[in-house]
Design a protein around this motif. Sequence first.
Motif, PDB file in Angstrom:
ATOM      1  N   LYS A  80       0.887  -1.089  -0.006  1.00 20.12           N
ATOM      2  CA  LYS A  80       0.173  -0.046  -0.055  1.00 20.12           C
ATOM      3  C   LYS A  80       0.996   1.267   0.021  1.00 20.12           C
ATOM      4  N   PRO A  81       0.432   2.171  -0.695  1.00 19.69           N
ATOM      5  CA  PRO A  81       1.152   3.673  -0.219  1.00 19.69           C
ATOM      6  C   PRO A  81       1.081   4.116   1.110  1.00 19.69           C
ATOM      7  N   GLN A 130       8.541   3.933  -4.510  1.00 20.88           N
ATOM      8  CA  GLN A 130       7.319   3.642  -4.702  1.00 20.88           C
ATOM      9  C   GLN A 130       7.331   2.496  -6.073  1.00 20.88           C
ATOM     10  N   LYS A 161       1.701   0.240  -6.501  1.00 23.09           N
ATOM     11  CA  LYS A 161       1.034   0.729  -4.866  1.00 23.09           C
ATOM     12  C   LYS A 161       2.045   0.294  -3.891  1.00 23.09           C
TER      13      LYS A 161
END
Length: 263
Positions: free
Chosen positions: A145-146, A190, A193
Amino acid sequence: MKQNEEGMRLNKYISHNTPYSRRDADKLIEEGLVTVNRLPVKDFGYKVRPEDKVAVRGKLIHPRKRGEVTMVVYNKPRGVLVTKRDDRGRTTIYHKLPGKFRHFIPVGRLDYASEGLLLLTDNPEVADVLMGSKLPRTYNLKIDKPLTPEMEKAMKEGLILEDAREGGHKESEITRMEFAPFLEVQYRGQSGKNTKLRVTIAEGKNRELRRFFGHFGAKVLDLKRVGFGWVELNNLPENKTRYFTRQEYDTLHQFLKEARKND
């Protein structure tokens, strides 16, 4: 860390001064294979005195000298358990480690799916002190997840969860967990996601990071310990070991000296 041979329980005395684990010592005592002053002793609570001569299978135990310790750094692979035995027959670190380290004790745990730096020692007292310490543990991790403001706030301020089961082992009895503020957080990139981080914490609780991020609905995809206190994994290849350097030993002895003062 006030520890000496006088008044030490028999099973602890054996594990402290021989390659046998505490569990092994219990079994040896139960089977009558331990003698004190040439007499079999089956009393687990027997307190060993300085003048006692303790033997296992007829072989006299020579008490370890104060401060005598060997430390090993191991790069644990994924899919390997940090335990002596597994009732499901899975691979443990002792299947992977050279035989000369069979009696070494892991300093804390890395779970089955985690990898990286694991310290091992032949001195149970040192293992206990390091495990119970607030020395920083540094991990590279990837979550699916971010990062959210809620995660960042909890990493900065700490978190108390009455239900910390998400991310824990399904058979774990631990439910409540308190997370201290992270010592350091570095954003490492990143990918879609997925978020890569390097975090430093001062505890080593059961699946601590997996539970922390699990609370926010994030799964830890990769988890690798790269530092413990003053020791770093650096370029040690996977499934390989090395002994402490002289500088690392010097720092360890200074740390133990301070720990004795504060005990």
